[in-house]
Design a protein around this motif. Structure first.
Motif, mmCIF file in Angstrom:
data_model
loop_
_atom_site.group_PDB
_atom_site.id
_atom_site.type_symbol
_atom_site.label_atom_id
_atom_site.label_comp_id
_atom_site.label_asym_id
_atom_site.label_seq_id
_atom_site.Cartn_x
_atom_site.Cartn_y
_atom_site.Cartn_z
ATOM 1 N N ARG A 6 0.354 -1.192 -0.050
ATOM 2 C CA ARG A 6 0.059 0.502 -0.216
ATOM 3 C C ARG A 6 0.596 1.554 -0.174
ATOM 4 N N ARG A 7 0.493 1.535 -0.711
ATOM 5 C CA ARG A 7 1.205 3.805 -1.086
ATOM 6 C C ARG A 7 1.005 4.432 0.125
ATOM 7 N N VAL A 8 1.499 4.993 1.098
ATOM 8 C CA VAL A 8 1.377 5.871 1.569
ATOM 9 C C VAL A 8 0.987 7.598 1.489
ATOM 10 N N VAL A 9 -0.434 7.853 2.207
ATOM 11 C CA VAL A 9 -0.608 8.998 0.985
ATOM 12 C C VAL A 9 -1.234 10.572 2.105
ATOM 13 N N ARG A 13 -1.256 18.393 6.333
ATOM 14 C CA ARG A 13 -0.378 19.261 5.910
ATOM 15 C C ARG A 13 0.587 18.098 6.698
ATOM 16 N N SER A 14 0.130 17.305 8.022
ATOM 17 C CA SER A 14 0.767 16.228 8.641
ATOM 18 C C SER A 14 0.676 15.043 8.235
ATOM 19 N N THR A 15 -0.865 14.693 7.860
ATOM 20 C CA THR A 15 -1.265 13.265 8.100
ATOM 21 C C THR A 15 -0.649 12.515 7.113
#
Length: 367
Positions: A6-9, A13-15
């Motif tokens: 899974r790609r981190v999205v 601004r910071s989550t």
């Protein structure tokens, strides 16, 4: 299920976030609004499992959209309101990021609320959590605590006036801040007790009428705080002005203040022990004393020549009189509470009695 990448999205601004595999979501019947438990599963590993509601009920989260707030004072009041109605988690979010002055205001309001702390903070999110147990202390203890703090405020003020010592006023405003903390805690307890029977029983509330009465009592005690703060400013003004009133005038003002303190103590005692006779006596005495205070004010206005001292003294006396009349209102609540159950003056009976039975009862009572 086979391992899936899974790609981190990035959200905001910071989550950071990842999507859940569809196969697993369908298998555990996960739906929008459900909670999952995230646990460390070893080195660089995170284990996610669905929470079963019968084992865990997540607390409600009050989300406040800070970006939509235009007034400088509204954020603080929303936090206090969310705290009062019993929210355990208060989520402040801002897509634009929090300004330094906003965080200053948030920290100021946290100083007023018992048990509310920042547990997580990022550029866009501030999570507040209440760690205070709404069932403790009992309402009677909280009311007595608030009374003792307001008593301490006025006692220090009267000592400062009597000893002509301004330094005795230093702690008065600080005590007022402590009073505010107790006040908001009691409001939280009362509002929580409305919907939570367990909390209501733990607080010692015998009926929902008590919740209404206690709400009025603590509001009156909060008003006393404001009266005391006003009196404090008046005394400080007189001392700083440097013209001390004559001994007789000063004595009369202090005497009124001491009478207010005594009446406040007796009124709170009558309320907490449901002493109808004592509460009734207090009301009669207050009505009589109020007339006497009017006469004293008229006399002081005619004998004190300095305008600054005269105005300050008359304002002090007016505030003391208001405090006294506030005690009259609490005494009336004490009488109301005393009529909710049988006692020396009241007999509470269930069912409907016939006219004949009532006549017999009256006849027996008159013998």
């Amino acid at each position: 299920m086979k391992p899936q990448m899974r790609r981190v999205v990035k959200l905001g601004r910071s989550t950071l976030a990842v999507t859940l595999p569809k196969e697993w979501v369908e298998a555990v019947k996960l739906k929008k609004g459900d909670y999952v438990l995230a646990e460390e599963g070893g080195e660089n590993a995170l284990r996610i499992s669905k929470l079963k509601e019968k084992y865990y009920t997540a607390p409600k989260v009050c989300v406040i959209n800070v970006d939509s707030i235009r007034s400088k004072t509204l954020l603080n009041r929303l936090i206090i309101g969310a705290y009062n109605v019993g929210h355990e988690l208060i989520w402040l979010q801002s897509r634009r990021g929090f300004k330094p002055e906003q965080m200053v205001e948030v920290n100021k309001v946290l100083q007023k609320l018992v048990g509310l702390h920042i547990v997580e903070q990022t550029e866009n999110i501030v999570l507040l959590q209440s760690l205070a147990d709404p069932s403790k202390p009992s309402l009677d203890n909280s009311i007595r605590r608030l009374h003792l703090l307001t008593y301490s405020m006025l006692d220090n003020i009267l000592r400062a006036l009597s000893e002509w010592d301004k330094s005795l006023l230093d702690n008065v405003m600080f005590t007022g801040g402590e009073c505010d903390k107790i006040y908001w805690l009691i409001i939280r307890q009362l509002l929580t007790a409305v919907t939570d029977k367990g909390v209501s029983e733990s607080l010692g509330v015998r009926s929902y009428l008590w919740l209404v009465g206690n709400r009025a009592v603590v509001r009156i005690l909060k008003t006393l705080i404001r009266h005391n703060e006003s009196i404090c400013k008046g005394v400080m003004k007189i001392i700083e002005h440097g013209i001390k009133p004559d001994k007789e005038t000063l004595s009369k003002v202090i005497e009124i203040g001491r009478y207010v303190l005594q009446t406040q103590t007796e009124t709170i005692d009558a309320l907490l022990v449901r002493d109808i006779e004592k509460a009734n006596s207090i009301i009669d005495q207050i009505i009589e004393k109020a007339e006497e205070i009017n006469d004293i004010s008229f006399k002081i206005a005619s004998v004190v020549s300095d305008d600054i001292v005269k105005t300050a003294l008359l304002n002090i006396i007016a505030e003391l009189k208001c405090s006294l009349l506030d005690m009259k209102a609490i005494a009336e609540i004490a009488i109301n509470r005393g009529t909710e159950e049988s006692g020396s003056y009241i007999t509470i009976e269930s069912g409907v009695r016939s006219e004949e039975t009532l006549r017999e009862s009256v006849s027996k009572g008159s013998r």
